[in-house]
Scaffold this motif. Structure first.
Motif, PDB file in Angstrom:
ATOM      1  N   ILE A   1      13.567  25.308 -11.931  1.00 37.55           N
ATOM      2  CA  ILE A   1      13.193  25.195 -10.513  1.00 37.55           C
ATOM      3  C   ILE A   1      14.479  25.322  -9.687  1.00 37.55           C
ATOM      4  O   ILE A   1      15.491  24.684 -10.005  1.00 37.55           O
ATOM      5  CB  ILE A   1      12.538  23.829 -10.201  1.00 37.55           C
TER       6      ILE A   1
ATOM      7  N   VAL B   1      15.702  24.473  -6.031  1.00 41.71           N
ATOM      8  CA  VAL B   1      15.286  23.786  -4.804  1.00 41.71           C
ATOM      9  C   VAL B   1      16.348  24.014  -3.734  1.00 41.71           C
ATOM     10  O   VAL B   1      17.544  23.898  -4.004  1.00 41.71           O
ATOM     11  CB  VAL B   1      15.116  22.262  -5.027  1.00 41.71           C
TER      12      VAL B   1
ATOM     13  N   THR C   1       5.355  24.075 -11.792  1.00 42.75           N
ATOM     14  CA  THR C   1       4.841  24.266 -10.430  1.00 42.75           C
ATOM     15  C   THR C   1       4.471  22.925  -9.811  1.00 42.75           C
ATOM     16  O   THR C   1       4.847  22.628  -8.663  1.00 42.75           O
ATOM     17  CB  THR C   1       3.595  25.184 -10.470  1.00 42.75           C
TER      18      THR C   1
ATOM     19  N   ALA D   1       7.595  20.798  -9.160  1.00 39.62           N
ATOM     20  CA  ALA D   1       8.303  21.225  -7.941  1.00 39.62           C
ATOM     21  C   ALA D   1       7.594  20.679  -6.700  1.00 39.62           C
ATOM     22  O   ALA D   1       8.242  20.179  -5.766  1.00 39.62           O
ATOM     23  CB  ALA D   1       8.371  22.756  -7.884  1.00 39.62           C
TER      24      ALA D   1
ATOM     25  N   ARG E   1       9.227  18.060  -3.953  1.00 39.38           N
ATOM     26  CA  ARG E   1       9.289  18.343  -2.510  1.00 39.38           C
ATOM     27  C   ARG E   1       8.568  17.258  -1.717  1.00 39.38           C
ATOM     28  O   ARG E   1       9.004  16.870  -0.639  1.00 39.38           O
ATOM     29  CB  ARG E   1       8.714  19.734  -2.223  1.00 39.38           C
TER      30      ARG E   1
ATOM     31  N   SER F   1      12.282  23.909   0.081  1.00 35.35           N
ATOM     32  CA  SER F   1      11.512  24.990  -0.516  1.00 35.35           C
ATOM     33  C   SER F   1      11.952  25.137  -1.968  1.00 35.35           C
ATOM     34  O   SER F   1      13.054  24.713  -2.333  1.00 35.35           O
ATOM     35  CB  SER F   1      11.732  26.288   0.247  1.00 35.35           C
ATOM     36  N   ALA F   2      11.082  25.753  -2.777  1.00 30.83           N
ATOM     37  CA  ALA F   2      11.430  25.862  -4.199  1.00 30.83           C
ATOM     38  C   ALA F   2      10.960  27.188  -4.787  1.00 30.83           C
ATOM     39  O   ALA F   2       9.970  27.780  -4.333  1.00 30.83           O
ATOM     40  CB  ALA F   2      10.803  24.702  -4.972  1.00 30.83           C
TER      41      ALA F   2
ATOM     42  N   SER G   1      12.791  31.410  -4.364  1.00 30.84           N
ATOM     43  CA  SER G   1      12.708  30.169  -3.576  1.00 30.84           C
ATOM     44  C   SER G   1      12.715  30.466  -2.078  1.00 30.84           C
ATOM     45  O   SER G   1      12.357  29.616  -1.273  1.00 30.84           O
ATOM     46  CB  SER G   1      13.838  29.206  -3.942  1.00 30.84           C
TER      47      SER G   1
ATOM     48  N   GLN H   1       6.694  26.906  -1.664  1.00 35.44           N
ATOM     49  CA  GLN H   1       7.235  27.210  -2.996  1.00 35.44           C
ATOM     50  C   GLN H   1       6.499  28.405  -3.595  1.00 35.44           C
ATOM     51  O   GLN H   1       5.383  28.718  -3.192  1.00 35.44           O
ATOM     52  CB  GLN H   1       7.130  25.991  -3.909  1.00 35.44           C
TER      53      GLN H   1
END
Ligand code: TTP
Length: 349
Positions: free
Chosen positions: A5, A7, A120, A123, A127, A139-140, A153, A161
């Motif tokens: 991920i 971020v 998913t 993430a 957030r 955001s990711a 991202s 995301q």
């Protein structure tokens, strides 16, 4: 297959200021130095970006583009505090966190047990917690490697995301402009454009040996990157390579007596910061000069750490090109703790 991920906080410094001062929320605003003192912007909120206002832009230019722009002085203490909270949240999900800056990191969640190991959902949860604990949005990008995670991202920014479906990677990567690829800077991008290579699909047509011939080791990586292949691990050990500080003058300076006092301040600052790095060995002293036209030059040499030596280095370089100066910087480069550098050092003795 790894689960990575990336971020990235949204308009980080600006968001912290908007969080704390609601009157800034619906107006174009930027964080940075004032125009009379020749400041530059650290960042701008999304409202200001509609006018073309961007990070690293001189404040003067930004005010021309957007005369209503509200300017806020940076408060680094606040940003660092928010950053610490965010990184604590990252580390509550995995130890494999690679910071890229105060507001951006790669997380390897391959072995993270939460949410049935769905990157998913992890993430989204990260957030959500960031927003609950800091009042800031992030955001990711979620993918099987660092390259793709960082690329995507941005897709749903701000406060969104995007997950890169492994089945669709081949299709997705083709349309990506080469300039977006990790490691492709301005110069390399221009060289590629001259070769009529604009997208990753264009780049895929170039054989590996040719890319190596043009770009050395980076060419080897490029061959893989333009196919969405990236074997780089999330690196949790960060080894600082240098330590430095700099000053931008209120006006361009040419008189040495005016510049010298800044050296005393800067060198004292570097020496004080070095106290936190008592385990590291200084390799070289380093001086940077930025001229009135933003052209930069640097000089570095193995010398004892004192103000006199920094000053001598500065004079040596400036006398080769004695033009008005906008900025000076001083710093040190460290010897790497890795064995190859030690070997090199022994050979040099
Ligand atoms: P970025 O992540 O590059 O940008 P951002 O968070 O402001 O906006 P985005 O939503 O597009 O990611 O930078 C993070 C912070 O670092 C930014 O808020 C301010 C600081 N910064 C500078 O001080 N100078 C710079 O030139 C840049 C690019 C960033």
């Amino acid at each position: 297959m790894r689960k990575i991920i990336h971020v990235d906080m949204d308009a980080f410094y600006a968001s912290v200021e908007m969080r704390d001062r609601p009157e800034l929320r619906n107006v174009p605003m930027a964080v940075g130095g004032s125009s009379d003192r020749r400041g530059v912007l650290c960042t701008a909120n999304y409202e200001a970006r509609k006018y073309g206002v961007r990070a690293a832009m001189p404040t003067k230019t930004a005010l021309k583009l957007c005369p209503k722009l509200v300017l806020v002085k940076p408060n680094f203490h606040k940003y660092s505090e928010a950053s610490q909270q965010v990184f604590e949240i990252f580390r509550s999900f995995t130890d494999k966190v690679q910071p890229l800056s105060l507001d951006e990191a790669y997380l390897d969640v391959t072995d993270c047990p939460h949410f049935n190991n769905s990157a998913t959902l992890i993430a989204a949860e990260i957030r959500k917690i960031i927003f609950e604990k800091t009042g800031l949005t992030a955001s990711a990008g979620i993918a099987s490697n660092k390259l793709l995670a960082k690329l995507v991202s941005d897709f749903k920014k701000p406060n969104g995301q995007f997950t890169c479906d492994p089945q669709k990677t081949d299709e997705l990567i083709k349309s990506i402009p080469v300039g977006k690829i990790w490691g492709v800077g301005k110069v390399m991008n221009e060289r590629l454009l001259q070769m009529n290579i604009k997208t990753c699909e264009d780049l895929q047509a170039v054989p590996r040996h040719q890319l190596i011939q043009y770009f050395g080791k980076m060419g080897d990586h490029l061959f893989d990157f333009c196919r969405g292949i990236d074997e780089r691990e999330v690196e949790t050990e960060f080894e600082r390579k240098s330590l430095s500080t700099e000053r931008t003058f209120n006006r361009d300076l040419v008189i040495m007596e005016e510049i010298k006092p800044f050296f005393s301040e800067m060198v004292a600052e570097v020496i004080e910061s070095l106290e936190d790095y008592s385990d590291r060995v200084v390799k070289n002293l380093h001086v940077k000069i930025k001229y009135f036209d933003f052209q930069s030059t640097t000089i570095e040499r193995q010398l004892d750490l004192n103000e006199e030596n920094f000053w001598e280095l500065f004079l040596e370089r400036w006398s080769q090109d004695p033009r008005p100066i906008r900025l000076v910087g001083v710093g040190v480069k460290f010897i790497s703790n890795e064995t190859e550098d030690c070997g090199q050092l022994l050979l040099n003795v």
